[in-house]
Design a protein around this motif. Sequence first.
Motif, PDB file in Angstrom:
ATOM      1  N   VAL A  38      10.437  10.121  -7.964  1.00 56.08           N
ATOM      2  CA  VAL A  38       9.149   9.816  -7.337  1.00 56.08           C
ATOM      3  C   VAL A  38       8.974  10.606  -6.050  1.00 56.08           C
ATOM      4  O   VAL A  38       7.953  11.283  -5.833  1.00 56.08           O
ATOM      5  CB  VAL A  38       9.025   8.307  -7.064  1.00 56.08           C
ATOM      6  N   VAL A  39       9.951  10.546  -5.151  1.00 51.84           N
ATOM      7  CA  VAL A  39       9.775  11.190  -3.846  1.00 51.84           C
ATOM      8  C   VAL A  39       9.893  12.718  -3.955  1.00 51.84           C
ATOM      9  O   VAL A  39       9.266  13.440  -3.164  1.00 51.84           O
ATOM     10  CB  VAL A  39      10.776  10.624  -2.819  1.00 51.84           C
ATOM     11  N   LEU A  40      10.675  13.217  -4.913  1.00 50.33           N
ATOM     12  CA  LEU A  40      10.688  14.665  -5.123  1.00 50.33           C
ATOM     13  C   LEU A  40       9.328  15.150  -5.611  1.00 50.33           C
ATOM     14  O   LEU A  40       8.867  16.227  -5.225  1.00 50.33           O
ATOM     15  CB  LEU A  40      11.778  15.042  -6.127  1.00 50.33           C
ATOM     16  N   GLY A  41       8.675  14.333  -6.456  1.00 52.30           N
ATOM     17  CA  GLY A  41       7.320  14.670  -6.875  1.00 52.30           C
ATOM     18  C   GLY A  41       6.347  14.673  -5.715  1.00 52.30           C
ATOM     19  O   GLY A  41       5.474  15.549  -5.620  1.00 52.30           O
ATOM     20  N   LEU A  42       6.487  13.706  -4.804  1.00 51.55           N
ATOM     21  CA  LEU A  42       5.637  13.674  -3.616  1.00 51.55           C
ATOM     22  C   LEU A  42       5.884  14.892  -2.733  1.00 51.55           C
ATOM     23  O   LEU A  42       4.942  15.445  -2.144  1.00 51.55           O
ATOM     24  CB  LEU A  42       5.894  12.394  -2.818  1.00 51.55           C
ATOM     25  N   CYS A  43       7.145  15.323  -2.638  1.00 51.02           N
ATOM     26  CA  CYS A  43       7.454  16.518  -1.854  1.00 51.02           C
ATOM     27  C   CYS A  43       6.807  17.757  -2.463  1.00 51.02           C
ATOM     28  O   CYS A  43       6.246  18.598  -1.753  1.00 51.02           O
ATOM     29  CB  CYS A  43       8.969  16.710  -1.765  1.00 51.02           C
ATOM     30  N   ALA A  44       6.900  17.873  -3.792  1.00 55.42           N
ATOM     31  CA  ALA A  44       6.301  19.032  -4.457  1.00 55.42           C
ATOM     32  C   ALA A  44       4.792  19.025  -4.305  1.00 55.42           C
ATOM     33  O   ALA A  44       4.172  20.069  -4.052  1.00 55.42           O
ATOM     34  CB  ALA A  44       6.694  19.033  -5.934  1.00 55.42           C
ATOM     35  N   TRP A  45       4.198  17.842  -4.428  1.00 51.33           N
ATOM     36  CA  TRP A  45       2.743  17.734  -4.322  1.00 51.33           C
ATOM     37  C   TRP A  45       2.267  18.062  -2.905  1.00 51.33           C
ATOM     38  O   TRP A  45       1.261  18.725  -2.707  1.00 51.33           O
ATOM     39  CB  TRP A  45       2.322  16.323  -4.709  1.00 51.33           C
ATOM     40  N   GLY A  46       2.990  17.597  -1.901  1.00 51.89           N
ATOM     41  CA  GLY A  46       2.602  17.842  -0.509  1.00 51.89           C
ATOM     42  C   GLY A  46       3.252  19.056   0.108  1.00 51.89           C
ATOM     43  O   GLY A  46       3.079  19.315   1.304  1.00 51.89           O
ATOM     44  N   VAL A 218       8.836   4.654  -3.973  1.00 46.82           N
ATOM     45  CA  VAL A 218       7.702   4.441  -3.061  1.00 46.82           C
ATOM     46  C   VAL A 218       8.159   3.699  -1.813  1.00 46.82           C
ATOM     47  O   VAL A 218       7.774   4.032  -0.685  1.00 46.82           O
ATOM     48  CB  VAL A 218       6.577   3.668  -3.782  1.00 46.82           C
ATOM     49  N   ALA A 219       9.017   2.679  -1.999  1.00 44.69           N
ATOM     50  CA  ALA A 219       9.458   1.875  -0.859  1.00 44.69           C
ATOM     51  C   ALA A 219      10.263   2.696   0.137  1.00 44.69           C
ATOM     52  O   ALA A 219      10.105   2.541   1.355  1.00 44.69           O
ATOM     53  CB  ALA A 219      10.275   0.682  -1.351  1.00 44.69           C
ATOM     54  N   PHE A 220      11.128   3.589  -0.347  1.00 45.42           N
ATOM     55  CA  PHE A 220      11.935   4.376   0.586  1.00 45.42           C
ATOM     56  C   PHE A 220      11.097   5.388   1.347  1.00 45.42           C
ATOM     57  O   PHE A 220      11.391   5.686   2.513  1.00 45.42           O
ATOM     58  CB  PHE A 220      13.074   5.069  -0.165  1.00 45.42           C
ATOM     59  N   ALA A 221      10.067   5.924   0.719  1.00 43.90           N
ATOM     60  CA  ALA A 221       9.169   6.820   1.443  1.00 43.90           C
ATOM     61  C   ALA A 221       8.492   6.081   2.592  1.00 43.90           C
ATOM     62  O   ALA A 221       8.382   6.600   3.715  1.00 43.90           O
ATOM     63  CB  ALA A 221       8.136   7.400   0.488  1.00 43.90           C
ATOM     64  N   ILE A 222       8.058   4.856   2.337  1.00 46.81           N
ATOM     65  CA  ILE A 222       7.442   4.050   3.397  1.00 46.81           C
ATOM     66  C   ILE A 222       8.477   3.677   4.451  1.00 46.81           C
ATOM     67  O   ILE A 222       8.204   3.699   5.661  1.00 46.81           O
ATOM     68  CB  ILE A 222       6.797   2.785   2.795  1.00 46.81           C
TER      69      ILE A 222
END
Length: 295
Positions: A38-46, A218-222
């Motif tokens: 999840v967070v790797l996807g958020l990194c790639a997206w952003g 999601v929780a760890f990103a927050i």
Amino acid sequence: MGVLALLWGSSFLWIKLALGGLPPAWIAAVRCALGAAVVLGLCAWGRRRLPSTWRAWGHVAVAALFGCALPFLLFAVGEQTVDSGVAGVLNATTPLFALVIGVALGTDRRLSPVRLGGLLLGFAGVVLIFAPWHAAGLASWGALAILTAAASYAVGYAYIGRTLANRGTDPIALSAAQLTTATAMGALTLPFSDTGAIALDPVVLLAIGVLGVLGTGVAFAINLRLITDEGATQATTVGYLLPVVSVLLGALFLHEPLTTRVVAGMLVVLLGVGMTRVVPRRPAPAAPAPELAKA
């Protein structure tokens, strides 16, 4: 903090359900892997960059061990024999461990009698909600495992606040690095796990999926954002809100009764968390004395 409490508040339920078909080591490793995705996807997206130095990755490895790999495994082990009420009380000791560590390391310079009272009051409210003296399993190896997990979380919070937060790396990128490293650590334990105990069914798959994607990724990103913005000790106070969320969800969806004791405990928790967010104001600097007119 409210969203994080909502995501983590049901974690004990998802772990219990996942234990119906997965050994503890597999629960810890799979939730790390799903969270990392999840967070790797958020990194790639952003277009966020992961840490770029070996020194930073060394710090990430320590944070991954104490903040993910070890406590995830210990919670799953503990909940094999400990009911959710006792687990909730023991998990809520994390802010107290974090307070002691923060004061010892000098990372928490905003300690005041009001905040200290709020931490203690919040824990008292959690104990009032769950009344562990009515529950089984308080003095057991499972309870010791969960207490160790709570202390491990506190070490992870303090270490991140001291070595990684506000060092130029985006919190989501730090979450990605931490969970990816924790996944590798968890994978090392799988050969020693009982694979014969794996029995996948829709409930187990749903539980581990929600636990990994929402309760971990999601929780760890927050959570990393919260540590960056609020500080390590302050961020741990979300632990006091988790039992409140779990009680409310039980009342809404499982029709569990809300007793006077539980409602009183929830109010005490909310008051305690409010007190921990009171930061003493620094006195304004005195105005410089006017210069005497030169003759």
